[in-house]
Scaffold this motif. Structure first.
Motif, short mmCIF file in Angstrom:
data_model
loop_
_atom_site.label_atom_id
_atom_site.label_comp_id
_atom_site.label_asym_id
_atom_site.label_seq_id
_atom_site.Cartn_x
_atom_site.Cartn_y
_atom_site.Cartn_z
N GLU A 189 2.71 3.98 19.01
CA GLU A 189 0.93 3.79 18.89
C GLU A 189 1.22 2.87 17.93
N PRO A 190 -0.01 1.86 18.08
CA PRO A 190 -0.69 0.87 16.98
C PRO A 190 -1.40 1.46 16.37
N MET A 191 -1.27 2.05 14.71
CA MET A 191 -2.15 2.73 13.88
C MET A 191 -1.20 1.73 12.28
N ALA A 192 -2.58 1.70 11.97
CA ALA A 192 -2.43 1.50 9.95
C ALA A 192 -3.48 3.07 9.60
N ALA A 193 -2.08 2.31 9.07
CA ALA A 193 -2.79 3.81 7.16
C ALA A 193 -3.50 3.31 6.43
N VAL A 194 -5.01 3.28 6.18
CA VAL A 194 -5.68 2.41 5.08
C VAL A 194 -6.11 2.81 4.17
N PHE A 195 -5.63 2.65 2.99
CA PHE A 195 -5.89 3.98 1.67
C PHE A 195 -6.95 3.20 0.92
N ASP A 302 -20.92 12.39 -6.80
CA ASP A 302 -21.42 13.33 -6.45
C ASP A 302 -19.46 13.85 -6.62
N GLY A 303 -18.34 13.46 -7.20
CA GLY A 303 -17.18 13.91 -6.99
C GLY A 303 -16.05 13.47 -5.86
N ALA A 304 -16.65 12.07 -4.79
CA ALA A 304 -16.10 11.85 -3.89
C ALA A 304 -14.66 12.27 -3.88
N SER A 305 -14.21 11.66 -2.97
CA SER A 305 -12.17 11.82 -3.32
C SER A 305 -11.76 10.18 -2.81
N SER A 306 -10.69 9.99 -2.69
CA SER A 306 -9.81 8.64 -2.36
C SER A 306 -9.51 9.25 -0.93
N ILE A 307 -9.39 8.35 0.45
CA ILE A 307 -9.43 8.91 1.69
C ILE A 307 -7.58 7.87 1.89
N VAL A 308 -7.02 8.38 2.82
CA VAL A 308 -6.20 8.00 3.23
C VAL A 308 -6.54 8.08 4.88
N ALA A 309 -6.62 7.60 5.75
CA ALA A 309 -7.22 6.90 7.25
C ALA A 309 -6.40 6.29 7.84
N ILE A 310 -5.77 7.55 8.64
CA ILE A 310 -5.36 6.49 10.04
C ILE A 310 -6.28 5.97 11.31
N LEU A 311 -6.28 4.67 11.33
CA LEU A 311 -6.93 3.70 12.13
C LEU A 311 -6.23 3.34 13.83
N ARG A 312 -6.87 3.45 14.77
CA ARG A 312 -5.82 3.38 15.98
C ARG A 312 -6.90 2.68 17.10
#
Length: 314
Positions: A189-195, A302-312
């Protein structure tokens, strides 16, 4: 951008010649798959594989010593002719496994036993021959940690959700970011992993640096911008490039609403939908967002973290 073939490292050219593949990335994948085939035929093991055992089969001698030249891992020739493998035991197990896979990757190239090879960080330039070699060893590590066809079969019958991706990472004893990269690479499927990480735009960072160097004329406090959750880099699969774009620019920010922001500030996995405007990429997307390891100095408010997100795309 990849360098021309004539500019490849001689060891990269060697595996291209050996495999007959024009693309060095495919050449190293072919060689890594041969290692897996040989290992499975010998031991009959199913993934996740014992990477220390594969390293031993490839002639690397495990050492409990910490690396001497790298914060993560290295291989080095010894006086008795063996090649020692050193991995930092202070790193999480998932990172240690990837480092072992990376060092096994070096054994796919000629003359690996003649010099110290240190795992280099992520700031690499593919036009630099040594950096391309390091990147190709990461490709080999991904093949070894998430071997095809086992991993592909798993995701083919997989209901995509942030919780299932986190479980998949746990099963393969891998980091969430490495798991997402491999999932997007193989998924049809069309997907992007964005950091994403919390940071200033380059222009804002220059303003901050300038204000730190000069004192205000009238004693008033200088205005300082606040970091936002911004794109570090993105990996797009072929299907995504056909329906969307081939590039997501760095430093584009996400709004302070939606699943990506919510995952960061709550430090929990999130699924949802939202509209994104990331320069060349804009529209409405289904999102699967997962917090990833974030160093203390890289955390957000407030300690917010980095994220990896899959976009569809929707």
């Amino acid at each position: 951008m990849s360098p021309g073939r004539q500019n490849y490292h001689k060891h990269v050219q060697a595996i291209i010649d050996e495999t007959g593949e024009e693309d060095p990335f495919e050449a190293v994948r072919v060689k890594a798959r041969r290692v897996i085939t040989d290992y499975v035929s010998l031991f009959g093991e199913q993934p996740p594989f014992n990477l220390k055992a594969i390293a031993s089969v490839r002639g690397l001698h495990w050492s409990d010593d910490d690396p001497r030249f790298s914060p993560d891992s290295e291989i080095a020739p010894e006086a008795d002719g063996r090649v020692v493998l050193r991995v930092s035991k202070s790193r999480p197990e998932s990172r240690q496994r990837f480092s072992i896979g990376h060092e096994i990757g070096h054994t796919l190239f000629p003359e690996y036993q003649l010099a110290v090879r240190c795992r280099k960080g992520t700031e690499r330039n593919w036009a630099a021959p040594e950096d391309l070699l390091e990147t190709l060893c990461d490709v080999a590590a991904s093949e070894l940690m998430f071997p095809d066809p086992w991993f592909r079969d798993r995701i083919d019958s997989f209901e995509l959700s942030a919780a299932n991706i986190a479980e998949l990472a746990n099963y393969y004893i891998a980091s969430r970011d490495a798991t997402v990269r491999r999932l997007v690479e193989l998924h049809p499927e069309p997907m992007a992993a964005v950091f994403f990480s919390w940071k200033l735009k380059p222009t804002e960072q220059r303003l901050v640096n300038r204000n730190r160097r000069q004192k205000p004329l009238f004693g008033e406090a200088l205005r300082m911008p606040s970091p936002m959750l911004r794109v570090d880099y993105a990996i797009l699969n072929d299907a995504f490039e056909r329906v969307g774009t081939s590039h997501i620019p760095k430093n584009k920010s996400v709004p302070s609403v939606g699943p990506i922001h919510a995952a960061s500030v709550s430090q929990t996995i999130q699924d949802g939908h939202c509209h994104l405007d990331l320069g060349t990429l804009h529209g409405r997307f289904r999102i699967h967002a997962l917090p990833v390891f974030t160093s203390e100095e890289a955390t957000g408010p407030d300690g917010a973290s980095s994220i990896v997100a899959i976009l569809r795309p929707l």
